[in-house]
Design a protein around this motif. Structure first.
Motif, PDB file in Angstrom:
ATOM      1  N   THR A 142      -3.851  -9.551 -12.507  1.00  0.00           N
ATOM      2  CA  THR A 142      -3.911  -8.242 -11.853  1.00  0.00           C
ATOM      3  C   THR A 142      -3.065  -7.238 -12.625  1.00  0.00           C
ATOM      4  N   SER A 143      -3.498  -6.004 -12.653  1.00  0.00           N
ATOM      5  CA  SER A 143      -2.762  -4.962 -13.362  1.00  0.00           C
ATOM      6  C   SER A 143      -1.331  -4.844 -12.825  1.00  0.00           C
ATOM      7  N   PRO A 144      -0.315  -4.813 -13.707  1.00  0.00           N
ATOM      8  CA  PRO A 144       1.063  -4.608 -13.260  1.00  0.00           C
ATOM      9  C   PRO A 144       1.226  -3.331 -12.448  1.00  0.00           C
ATOM     10  N   ALA A 145       0.447  -2.287 -12.770  1.00  0.00           N
ATOM     11  CA  ALA A 145       0.545  -1.029 -12.023  1.00  0.00           C
ATOM     12  C   ALA A 145       0.135  -1.232 -10.567  1.00  0.00           C
ATOM     13  N   THR A 146      -0.868  -2.050 -10.333  1.00  0.00           N
ATOM     14  CA  THR A 146      -1.307  -2.329  -8.960  1.00  0.00           C
ATOM     15  C   THR A 146      -0.227  -3.077  -8.193  1.00  0.00           C
ATOM     16  N   VAL A 147       0.394  -4.034  -8.864  1.00  0.00           N
ATOM     17  CA  VAL A 147       1.455  -4.808  -8.222  1.00  0.00           C
ATOM     18  C   VAL A 147       2.663  -3.924  -7.922  1.00  0.00           C
ATOM     19  N   ARG A 148       3.022  -3.075  -8.869  1.00  0.00           N
ATOM     20  CA  ARG A 148       4.156  -2.179  -8.627  1.00  0.00           C
ATOM     21  C   ARG A 148       3.886  -1.249  -7.451  1.00  0.00           C
ATOM     22  N   GLU A 149       2.662  -0.747  -7.352  1.00  0.00           N
ATOM     23  CA  GLU A 149       2.288   0.135  -6.259  1.00  0.00           C
ATOM     24  C   GLU A 149       2.416  -0.587  -4.915  1.00  0.00           C
ATOM     25  N   MET A 150       1.947  -1.815  -4.868  1.00  0.00           N
ATOM     26  CA  MET A 150       2.035  -2.581  -3.629  1.00  0.00           C
ATOM     27  C   MET A 150       3.482  -2.776  -3.196  1.00  0.00           C
ATOM     28  N   LEU A 151       4.348  -3.101  -4.152  1.00  0.00           N
ATOM     29  CA  LEU A 151       5.735  -3.415  -3.815  1.00  0.00           C
ATOM     30  C   LEU A 151       6.568  -2.169  -3.537  1.00  0.00           C
ATOM     31  N   SER A 152       6.483  -1.169  -4.386  1.00  0.00           N
ATOM     32  CA  SER A 152       7.384  -0.019  -4.246  1.00  0.00           C
ATOM     33  C   SER A 152       7.084   0.784  -2.988  1.00  0.00           C
ATOM     34  N   ARG A 153       5.804   0.900  -2.617  1.00  0.00           N
ATOM     35  CA  ARG A 153       5.434   1.641  -1.416  1.00  0.00           C
ATOM     36  C   ARG A 153       5.132   0.711  -0.248  1.00  0.00           C
ATOM     37  N   SER A 154       5.292  -0.589  -0.464  1.00  0.00           N
ATOM     38  CA  SER A 154       4.981  -1.596   0.545  1.00  0.00           C
ATOM     39  C   SER A 154       3.585  -1.349   1.126  1.00  0.00           C
ATOM     40  N   ASP A 155       2.617  -1.271   0.238  1.00  0.00           N
ATOM     41  CA  ASP A 155       1.248  -0.900   0.599  1.00  0.00           C
ATOM     42  C   ASP A 155       0.509  -2.091   1.202  1.00  0.00           C
ATOM     43  N   ASP A 156       0.218  -2.010   2.495  1.00  0.00           N
ATOM     44  CA  ASP A 156      -0.447  -3.104   3.202  1.00  0.00           C
ATOM     45  C   ASP A 156      -1.890  -3.305   2.750  1.00  0.00           C
ATOM     46  N   ASP A 157      -2.594  -2.226   2.477  1.00  0.00           N
ATOM     47  CA  ASP A 157      -3.998  -2.346   2.076  1.00  0.00           C
ATOM     48  C   ASP A 157      -4.125  -3.110   0.761  1.00  0.00           C
ATOM     49  N   GLN A 212      10.934  -3.473 -11.723  1.00  0.00           N
ATOM     50  CA  GLN A 212      10.630  -2.039 -11.796  1.00  0.00           C
ATOM     51  C   GLN A 212      10.160  -1.522 -10.444  1.00  0.00           C
ATOM     52  N   ALA A 213       9.330  -2.312  -9.769  1.00  0.00           N
ATOM     53  CA  ALA A 213       8.829  -1.901  -8.460  1.00  0.00           C
ATOM     54  C   ALA A 213       9.947  -1.858  -7.422  1.00  0.00           C
ATOM     55  N   LEU A 214      10.818  -2.859  -7.427  1.00  0.00           N
ATOM     56  CA  LEU A 214      11.887  -2.914  -6.430  1.00  0.00           C
ATOM     57  C   LEU A 214      12.950  -1.846  -6.688  1.00  0.00           C
ATOM     58  N   ARG A 215      13.178  -1.516  -7.942  1.00  0.00           N
ATOM     59  CA  ARG A 215      14.130  -0.438  -8.252  1.00  0.00           C
ATOM     60  C   ARG A 215      13.535   0.936  -7.944  1.00  0.00           C
ATOM     61  N   GLY A 216      12.219   0.998  -7.934  1.00  0.00           N
ATOM     62  CA  GLY A 216      11.555   2.264  -7.653  1.00  0.00           C
ATOM     63  C   GLY A 216      11.021   2.365  -6.239  1.00  0.00           C
ATOM     64  N   ALA A 217      11.561   1.560  -5.326  1.00  0.00           N
ATOM     65  CA  ALA A 217      11.103   1.612  -3.934  1.00  0.00           C
ATOM     66  C   ALA A 217      11.203   3.032  -3.398  1.00  0.00           C
ATOM     67  N   THR A 218      10.121   3.526  -2.817  1.00  0.00           N
ATOM     68  CA  THR A 218      10.079   4.891  -2.299  1.00  0.00           C
ATOM     69  C   THR A 218      10.771   4.976  -0.939  1.00  0.00           C
ATOM     70  N   GLU A 219      11.239   6.168  -0.595  1.00  0.00           N
ATOM     71  CA  GLU A 219      11.948   6.311   0.682  1.00  0.00           C
ATOM     72  C   GLU A 219      11.032   6.004   1.864  1.00  0.00           C
ATOM     73  N   ASN A 220       9.782   6.398   1.772  1.00  0.00           N
ATOM     74  CA  ASN A 220       8.819   6.116   2.833  1.00  0.00           C
ATOM     75  C   ASN A 220       7.750   5.169   2.312  1.00  0.00           C
ATOM     76  N   GLY A 221       7.384   4.199   3.146  1.00  0.00           N
ATOM     77  CA  GLY A 221       6.337   3.276   2.775  1.00  0.00           C
ATOM     78  C   GLY A 221       4.974   3.931   2.862  1.00  0.00           C
ATOM     79  N   ALA A 222       3.956   3.186   2.442  1.00  0.00           N
ATOM     80  CA  ALA A 222       2.596   3.717   2.462  1.00  0.00           C
ATOM     81  C   ALA A 222       2.146   4.058   3.878  1.00  0.00           C
ATOM     82  N   ASP A 223       2.716   3.383   4.874  1.00  0.00           N
ATOM     83  CA  ASP A 223       2.355   3.664   6.264  1.00  0.00           C
ATOM     84  C   ASP A 223       3.211   4.771   6.881  1.00  0.00           C
ATOM     85  N   GLY A 224       4.105   5.382   6.082  1.00  0.00           N
ATOM     86  CA  GLY A 224       4.953   6.465   6.567  1.00  0.00           C
ATOM     87  C   GLY A 224       6.295   6.019   7.113  1.00  0.00           C
TER      88      GLY A 224
END
Length: 290
Positions: free
Chosen positions: A122-137, A204-216
């Motif tokens: 799987t693309s590393p970018a997809t994995v980073r997106e899932m982790l940093s924004r905690s994207d459930d989808d 990289q994903a864990l260090r770049g965790a966003t303040e709000n998750g994908a669900d807000g």
């Protein structure tokens, strides 16, 4: 009569002197009544990698740490809290509280999903997106693609997870059972055994965790709010209500020296806001990581 009185007086004096000498000869005995770490349920030197074992405690470097650790359960008065702090430099566990209690993982299982996804190309970018924004989808798509519960079953022997179990309902990845001891093992695997490319992608994903998750949901409770001035890499988890309100904060702090895991479960009557504040307070009370 005078002679008898004199003898009596002399005898009384000698008796008093002998009693004093006997009493003075008794060894000094110290009675300790303060409850130490064992009485509080905290085992500062327990190795979380070995379930059910309690090695002999190492000498304490001060009195503050045990007292701070003993305060932790009171910070989550209506629920449960489990904590493990692992020092990668000294290879010791300065804090271990109820490390083997089971919780549902909420989004923490996304770390296992990430490893599986990267293994499958799987693309590393997809994995980073899932982790940093905690994207459930994204997590759900990768969970299905990786064989659902087989992701957890494969991670158990690979990472030495003694207490992790896949969800009973394969479609509910957030119901994976975890413990603080096993989450610590996941991070140790990440830092010490994982392929370098996978490690870098996940960090990289864990260090770049966003303040709000994908669900807000605001996911800066716990480690980020408590240690904002310290460099961190975090994966957070939150869910309700199977069975209670779950909030977890986990990650690496202080230039990746410390692995910190704080798992909590509260009744549904405790709001997310209150539960999040409690988790932050627990992290603030952890000794040595600030």
């Amino acid at each position: 009569m005078r002679r008898t009185s004199t003898f009596l007086l002399t005898g009384m004096i000698l008796g008093a002197v002998i009693a004093f000498l006997i009493t003075s000869a008794e060894p000094y005995r110290q009675v300790i009544t303060a409850a130490g770490p064992a009485a509080s349920g905290i085992s500062p030197s327990t190795d979380p990698s070995t379930p059910g074992t309690s090695p002999s405690p190492k000498p304490s470097t001060g009195s503050a740490a045990p007292q701070q650790a003993a305060d932790l359960p009171a910070l989550v008065p209506q629920g449960h809290v489990s904590v493990v702090v692992y020092d990668r430099t000294t290879e010791t566990t300065p804090v271990s509280l109820d490390a083997h209690r089971h919780y549902t993982s909420a989004s923490l299982v996304k770390i296992l999903i990430a490893f599986d996804a990267l293994d499958r190309g799987t693309s590393p970018a997809t994995v980073r997106e899932m982790l940093s924004r905690s994207d459930d989808d994204t997590a759900s798509r990768l969970w299905v693609a990786g064989g659902e519960t087989s992701i957890v079953r494969a991670a158990v022997p690979e990472m030495g997870l003694a207490e992790t179990k896949p969800p009973r309902n394969p479609g509910r990845w957030g119901d994976t059972e975890i413990t603080a001891a096993d989450i610590t093992r996941v991070y140790r695997y990440l830092m010490d055994k994982a392929p370098a490319e996978q490690r870098e992608t996940i960090l990289q994903a864990l260090r770049g965790a966003t303040e709000n998750g994908a669900d807000g949901f605001r996911q800066y409770f716990g480690i980020p709010d408590a240690l904002g001035h310290v460099r961190w890499a975090v994966k957070q988890g939150w869910s309700c209500c199977n069975p209670g309100r779950i909030l977890h904060t986990t990650g690496l702090v202080k230039d990746d020296r410390y692995l910190v895991t704080v798992l909590t479960e509260n009744p549904r009557s405790v709001s997310y806001e209150t539960a999040a504040a409690q988790v932050t307070e627990v992290v603030k009370h952890l000794p040595g990581i600030r």
